[in-house]
Design a protein around this motif. Structure first.
Motif, mmCIF file in Angstrom:
data_model
loop_
_atom_site.group_PDB
_atom_site.id
_atom_site.type_symbol
_atom_site.label_atom_id
_atom_site.label_comp_id
_atom_site.label_asym_id
_atom_site.label_seq_id
_atom_site.Cartn_x
_atom_site.Cartn_y
_atom_site.Cartn_z
ATOM 1 N N ARG A 21 -1.081 -7.928 -0.308
ATOM 2 C CA ARG A 21 -2.237 -7.592 0.088
ATOM 3 C C ARG A 21 -2.901 -6.507 -0.283
ATOM 4 N NH1 ARG A 21 -4.258 -11.395 3.401
ATOM 5 N NH2 ARG A 21 -2.984 -13.164 3.924
ATOM 6 N N PHE A 22 -2.176 -5.553 -0.789
ATOM 7 C CA PHE A 22 -2.200 -4.433 -1.665
ATOM 8 C C PHE A 22 -2.550 -4.067 -1.955
ATOM 9 C CE2 PHE A 22 -0.981 -1.291 -4.787
ATOM 10 C CZ PHE A 22 -1.633 -0.076 -4.111
ATOM 11 N N TRP A 23 -2.450 -5.113 -4.113
ATOM 12 C CA TRP A 23 -3.248 -5.628 -4.815
ATOM 13 C C TRP A 23 -4.550 -6.506 -4.351
ATOM 14 C CZ3 TRP A 23 -2.525 -2.992 -9.255
ATOM 15 C CH2 TRP A 23 -1.794 -2.137 -9.425
ATOM 16 N N VAL A 26 -6.729 -2.953 -4.560
ATOM 17 C CA VAL A 26 -6.917 -2.452 -5.442
ATOM 18 C C VAL A 26 -7.739 -3.043 -6.173
ATOM 19 C CG1 VAL A 26 -5.599 -2.148 -7.051
ATOM 20 C CG2 VAL A 26 -4.709 -1.779 -4.998
ATOM 21 N N LEU A 27 -7.649 -4.716 -6.534
ATOM 22 C CA LEU A 27 -8.508 -5.099 -7.735
ATOM 23 C C LEU A 27 -9.799 -6.274 -7.146
ATOM 24 C CD1 LEU A 27 -4.728 -6.383 -9.456
ATOM 25 C CD2 LEU A 27 -6.519 -4.526 -10.469
ATOM 26 N N GLY A 28 -10.253 -6.355 -5.771
ATOM 27 C CA GLY A 28 -10.344 -7.227 -5.032
ATOM 28 C C GLY A 28 -10.532 -8.846 -5.171
ATOM 29 N N TYR A 29 -9.223 -8.514 -5.868
ATOM 30 C CA TYR A 29 -8.895 -10.152 -5.589
ATOM 31 C C TYR A 29 -8.316 -10.629 -4.206
ATOM 32 C CZ TYR A 29 -6.895 -10.331 -10.534
ATOM 33 O OH TYR A 29 -6.886 -10.554 -11.420
ATOM 34 N N ALA A 58 0.917 -15.059 -3.716
ATOM 35 C CA ALA A 58 -0.264 -15.102 -5.210
ATOM 36 C C ALA A 58 -1.450 -14.406 -4.608
ATOM 37 C CB ALA A 58 -0.155 -16.211 -5.341
ATOM 38 N N CYS A 59 -2.145 -13.725 -5.748
ATOM 39 C CA CYS A 59 -3.322 -13.523 -4.703
ATOM 40 C C CYS A 59 -4.614 -13.466 -6.717
ATOM 41 C CB CYS A 59 -3.812 -12.364 -4.848
ATOM 42 S SG CYS A 59 -3.075 -10.404 -5.810
ATOM 43 N N THR A 60 -5.371 -14.063 -6.692
ATOM 44 C CA THR A 60 -6.557 -14.574 -7.970
ATOM 45 C C THR A 60 -7.674 -13.650 -7.825
ATOM 46 O OG1 THR A 60 -7.821 -16.347 -6.306
ATOM 47 C CG2 THR A 60 -5.387 -16.781 -7.619
ATOM 48 N N ASP A 61 -7.716 -13.814 -9.016
ATOM 49 C CA ASP A 61 -9.150 -12.621 -9.598
ATOM 50 C C ASP A 61 -9.777 -14.151 -8.332
ATOM 51 O OD1 ASP A 61 -11.785 -11.948 -10.420
ATOM 52 O OD2 ASP A 61 -11.273 -11.547 -12.286
ATOM 53 N N PRO A 62 -11.473 -13.759 -7.850
ATOM 54 C CA PRO A 62 -12.217 -14.608 -6.905
ATOM 55 C C PRO A 62 -13.629 -15.697 -8.095
ATOM 56 C CG PRO A 62 -13.137 -12.360 -6.537
ATOM 57 C CD PRO A 62 -11.406 -12.026 -7.277
ATOM 58 N N ASN A 63 -13.278 -14.145 -9.170
ATOM 59 C CA ASN A 63 -14.758 -14.532 -10.354
ATOM 60 C C ASN A 63 -13.425 -15.793 -11.580
ATOM 61 O OD1 ASN A 63 -16.354 -13.057 -9.045
ATOM 62 N ND2 ASN A 63 -15.453 -11.145 -9.663
ATOM 63 N N GLY A 64 -12.338 -15.541 -11.810
ATOM 64 C CA GLY A 64 -11.421 -16.712 -12.442
ATOM 65 C C GLY A 64 -11.647 -15.716 -13.512
ATOM 66 N N VAL A 65 -11.591 -14.390 -13.309
ATOM 67 C CA VAL A 65 -11.820 -14.308 -14.916
ATOM 68 C C VAL A 65 -10.150 -12.987 -15.487
ATOM 69 C CG1 VAL A 65 -12.229 -12.025 -16.482
ATOM 70 C CG2 VAL A 65 -14.885 -13.204 -15.227
ATOM 71 N N GLY A 66 -9.872 -12.482 -13.989
ATOM 72 C CA GLY A 66 -8.472 -11.744 -14.438
ATOM 73 C C GLY A 66 -7.212 -12.897 -14.599
ATOM 74 N N VAL A 88 -4.761 0.063 -14.739
ATOM 75 C CA VAL A 88 -6.433 -0.157 -13.399
ATOM 76 C C VAL A 88 -7.197 0.471 -14.316
ATOM 77 C CG1 VAL A 88 -7.269 -0.407 -11.458
ATOM 78 C CG2 VAL A 88 -5.537 -0.932 -11.577
ATOM 79 N N ARG A 89 -8.795 -0.201 -14.818
ATOM 80 C CA ARG A 89 -9.270 0.886 -15.842
ATOM 81 C C ARG A 89 -10.372 0.731 -14.958
ATOM 82 N NH1 ARG A 89 -8.086 -0.854 -20.759
ATOM 83 N NH2 ARG A 89 -9.236 1.255 -20.981
#
Length: 144
Positions: A21-23, A26-29, A58-66, A88-89
């Motif tokens: 949940r922290f990540w 951070v990433l918008g996942y 687990a967590c995923t990129d909602p846009n399916g990219v990462g 983290v860019r």
């Protein structure tokens, strides 16, 4: 010709859901939906043997990219610096004071979530600024 394969990044940790949940923040996942037939992950966890409950998340990129991030419970804590870490860019394309401002703004957003700043590496003649940080369980990552 080499085939590009999808991959996931796996974190060993003590509290998989907390770190995941922290990540997400951070990433918008986003966390995945609970398995079919369950209204929540808590409900699903209650069906597992006690030693398997809360053993992964687990967590995923909602846009399916990462890549998918997978967090698994392990009995031992972190002892030394990670050999692999996430960058983290947040400063891509920025230089000098503008880059440093973007990095410190993101650092300031993440600290209330449980991140810890380890080292601010300011720009020199060769490298741009970056900030080395730890997540909620001490895993290294950089704001780059």
């Amino acid at each position: 010709m080499t085939t590009v394969r999808q991959f996931q990044v796996t974190f060993d940790c003590a509290e998989p859901e907390r770190v995941a949940r922290f990540w997400c923040e951070v990433l918008g996942y986003v966390p995945p939906q609970p398995p079919d037939g369950f209204a929540s992950w808590d409900e699903y966890n209650q069906t597992l043997p006690e030693d398997e409950r809360d053993s992964w998340f687990a967590c995923t990129d909602p846009n399916g990219v990462g890549p998918r991030l997978f967090f698994q419970r392990v009995p031992e804590g972190k002892v030394v610096k990670n050999r692999v870490h996430l960058d983290v860019r947040v400063g891509t394309g920025l230089v000098g004071a503008e880059r440093l401002a973007a990095l410190t703004a993101e650092r300031d957003r993440l600290i209330p979530l449980g991140a810890v700043e380890v080292l601010l590496q300011e720009a020199d003649e060769v490298n741009e600024s970056c900030i080395w940080m730890n997540d909620v369980e001490g895993n290294d990552f950089c704001l780059d």
